[in-house]
Design a protein around this motif. Structure first.
Motif, PDB file in Angstrom:
ATOM      1  N   ARG A  21     -23.900  23.428  54.891  1.00 16.25           N
ATOM      2  CA  ARG A  21     -24.369  22.109  55.321  1.00 16.25           C
ATOM      3  C   ARG A  21     -25.866  21.948  55.128  1.00 16.25           C
ATOM      4  NH1 ARG A  21     -20.168  21.625  60.482  1.00 16.25           N
ATOM      5  NH2 ARG A  21     -18.322  21.614  59.125  1.00 16.25           N
ATOM      6  N   GLU A  22     -26.574  23.041  55.035  1.00 16.60           N
ATOM      7  CA  GLU A  22     -27.984  22.991  54.651  1.00 16.60           C
ATOM      8  C   GLU A  22     -28.112  22.991  53.128  1.00 16.60           C
ATOM      9  OE1 GLU A  22     -29.857  26.305  56.543  1.00 16.60           O
ATOM     10  OE2 GLU A  22     -29.796  25.403  58.539  1.00 16.60           O
ATOM     11  N   ALA A  23     -27.250  23.764  52.460  1.00 18.99           N
ATOM     12  CA  ALA A  23     -27.350  23.898  51.008  1.00 18.99           C
ATOM     13  C   ALA A  23     -27.055  22.588  50.284  1.00 18.99           C
ATOM     14  CB  ALA A  23     -26.406  24.993  50.524  1.00 18.99           C
ATOM     15  N   VAL A  24     -26.085  21.814  50.767  1.00 22.06           N
ATOM     16  CA  VAL A  24     -25.709  20.589  50.046  1.00 22.06           C
ATOM     17  C   VAL A  24     -26.841  19.570  50.031  1.00 22.06           C
ATOM     18  CG1 VAL A  24     -23.232  20.866  50.439  1.00 22.06           C
ATOM     19  CG2 VAL A  24     -24.600  19.572  52.096  1.00 22.06           C
ATOM     20  N   GLU A  25     -27.764  19.677  50.973  1.00 25.27           N
ATOM     21  CA  GLU A  25     -28.899  18.755  50.984  1.00 25.27           C
ATOM     22  C   GLU A  25     -29.775  18.935  49.751  1.00 25.27           C
ATOM     23  OE1 GLU A  25     -29.325  16.363  53.217  1.00 25.27           O
ATOM     24  OE2 GLU A  25     -27.491  16.986  54.252  1.00 25.27           O
ATOM     25  N   LEU A  43     -24.963  25.734  43.370  1.00 26.07           N
ATOM     26  CA  LEU A  43     -24.620  26.039  44.757  1.00 26.07           C
ATOM     27  C   LEU A  43     -25.187  27.396  45.161  1.00 26.07           C
ATOM     28  CD1 LEU A  43     -23.146  25.534  47.412  1.00 26.07           C
ATOM     29  CD2 LEU A  43     -21.085  26.491  46.352  1.00 26.07           C
ATOM     30  N   ALA A  44     -25.035  28.397  44.298  1.00 22.14           N
ATOM     31  CA  ALA A  44     -25.566  29.727  44.611  1.00 22.14           C
ATOM     32  C   ALA A  44     -27.078  29.680  44.815  1.00 22.14           C
ATOM     33  CB  ALA A  44     -25.204  30.706  43.495  1.00 22.14           C
ATOM     34  N   GLU A  45     -27.774  28.914  43.978  1.00 23.03           N
ATOM     35  CA  GLU A  45     -29.226  28.791  44.115  1.00 23.03           C
ATOM     36  C   GLU A  45     -29.600  28.079  45.418  1.00 23.03           C
ATOM     37  OE1 GLU A  45     -30.328  26.788  40.553  1.00 23.03           O
ATOM     38  OE2 GLU A  45     -29.984  28.538  39.265  1.00 23.03           O
ATOM     39  N   ALA A  50     -20.401  29.049  56.869  1.00 29.62           N
ATOM     40  CA  ALA A  50     -21.471  30.024  56.623  1.00 29.62           C
ATOM     41  C   ALA A  50     -21.052  31.051  55.575  1.00 29.62           C
ATOM     42  CB  ALA A  50     -21.849  30.730  57.918  1.00 29.62           C
ATOM     43  N   ALA A  51     -21.733  31.024  54.439  1.00 32.86           N
ATOM     44  CA  ALA A  51     -21.584  32.109  53.466  1.00 32.86           C
ATOM     45  C   ALA A  51     -22.472  33.261  53.921  1.00 32.86           C
ATOM     46  CB  ALA A  51     -21.997  31.643  52.079  1.00 32.86           C
ATOM     47  N   HIS A  52     -22.062  34.475  53.594  1.00 33.68           N
ATOM     48  CA  HIS A  52     -22.888  35.614  53.987  1.00 33.68           C
ATOM     49  C   HIS A  52     -22.940  36.634  52.859  1.00 33.68           C
ATOM     50  CE1 HIS A  52     -18.792  36.931  55.036  1.00 33.68           C
ATOM     51  NE2 HIS A  52     -19.228  38.171  54.988  1.00 33.68           N
ATOM     52  N   GLY A  53     -23.875  37.521  52.966  1.00 35.02           N
ATOM     53  CA  GLY A  53     -24.046  38.578  51.976  1.00 35.02           C
ATOM     54  C   GLY A  53     -24.847  39.712  52.601  1.00 35.02           C
ATOM     55  N   ARG A  54     -25.294  40.624  51.748  1.00 35.70           N
ATOM     56  CA  ARG A  54     -26.015  41.800  52.241  1.00 35.70           C
ATOM     57  C   ARG A  54     -27.073  42.181  51.219  1.00 35.70           C
ATOM     58  NH1 ARG A  54     -22.160  46.036  51.561  1.00 35.70           N
ATOM     59  NH2 ARG A  54     -23.010  46.126  49.454  1.00 35.70           N
ATOM     60  N   SER A  55     -28.240  42.580  51.697  1.00 36.94           N
ATOM     61  CA  SER A  55     -29.259  43.109  50.795  1.00 36.94           C
ATOM     62  C   SER A  55     -28.931  44.564  50.466  1.00 36.94           C
ATOM     63  CB  SER A  55     -30.646  43.001  51.419  1.00 36.94           C
ATOM     64  OG  SER A  55     -30.727  43.813  52.582  1.00 36.94           O
ATOM     65  N   ALA A  56     -29.538  45.076  49.403  1.00 40.04           N
ATOM     66  CA  ALA A  56     -29.294  46.457  49.001  1.00 40.04           C
ATOM     67  C   ALA A  56     -29.999  47.425  49.953  1.00 40.04           C
ATOM     68  CB  ALA A  56     -29.790  46.667  47.576  1.00 40.04           C
TER      69      ALA A  56
END
Length: 231
Positions: free
Chosen positions: A80-84, A154-156, A180-186
């Protein structure tokens, strides 16, 4: 389990980790580059089980132990923040049923044959003011040029609005898996018994009655081939 049951019903998947309700997220020797909980390379934005018709509504991540260097971050971004940040043509493309999501490694670890990807499906759906998302940057693809460009945009945008959280022992992150999409740093594991260790659980608000009948009072969602006819 108290948290999961407050949100909905705690579930596992028969196709994933033998139906376990709680998953260990920790690096394993030889699996450093796997894009799943056993790896230690960067894990880009995704919702859990984008390929599945019955995805969890909530994801819980509980930190038992940090990495040695205390640098591994849980990266979280709201659609919802990204689509802006996206242009109308990109939003229109993301709402079209032109995307396919491959099965993640946690579902195919013991598979001899690679399952056909799920789809076609939209990446964005629901109310335009409160969009929901079905996306995995590693597994969601499009056969069209416009679709691929929309996925990159979208990824950007998710990267632009990312919040990084370095979880400490005792912390619990709760994520709306449709928002909420999520991920992890290395990070660098040492395999000395003191590496980063999280535990993950799923919660779902409701389960369709035909699926419940197949579950026989279990908390484990049946294998995908058994429930495909429902949708």
């Amino acid at each position: 389990m108290i948290i999961a049951e407050t949100l909905g019903t705690m579930i596992g998947y028969a196709d994933e980790k033998n139906g376990d309700l709680v998953h260990n997220v920790q690096p394993l020797p030889g699996e450093e580059t796997r894009i799943e909980g056993s790896g230690s390379v960067a894990f880009d934005f995704h919702i859990e089980n984008a390929h599945h018709a019955l995805r969890p509504d909530f994801i819980g991540l509980i930190c038992l132990r940090q990495d040695h260097d205390e640098v591994a971050a849980t990266r979280i971004s709201s659609v919802r923040e990204a689509v802006e940040l996206l242009e109308p043509p990109t939003l229109d493309a993301l709402r079209q049923c032109q995307f396919y999501s491959n099965y993640p490694g946690s579902f195919t670890r013991d598979s001899i044959v690679e399952p056909a990807p799920a789809g076609p499906h939209p990446v964005l759906f629901g109310d335009a003011a409160k969009p929901l998302m079905r996306f995995n940057s590693h597994n969601t693809v499009s056969l069209s040029k416009a679709g691929r460009a929309a996925l990159r945009a979208l990824a950007e945008a998710l990267e632009e609005v990312c919040h990084e959280v370095i979880m400490q022992p005792g912390d619990c992150a709760l994520l709306d898996n449709h928002v909420a999409a999520h991920g992890r740093s290395a990070f660098t594991p040492r395999y000395d018994g003191r590496d980063r260790w999280l535990r993950r659980f799923y919660s779902i608000r409701s389960i369709p009655r035909p699926v419940l009948q197949m579950m026989n009072a279990s908390r484990v969602i049946p294998p995908i081939p058994a429930i495909q006819g429902i949708w």
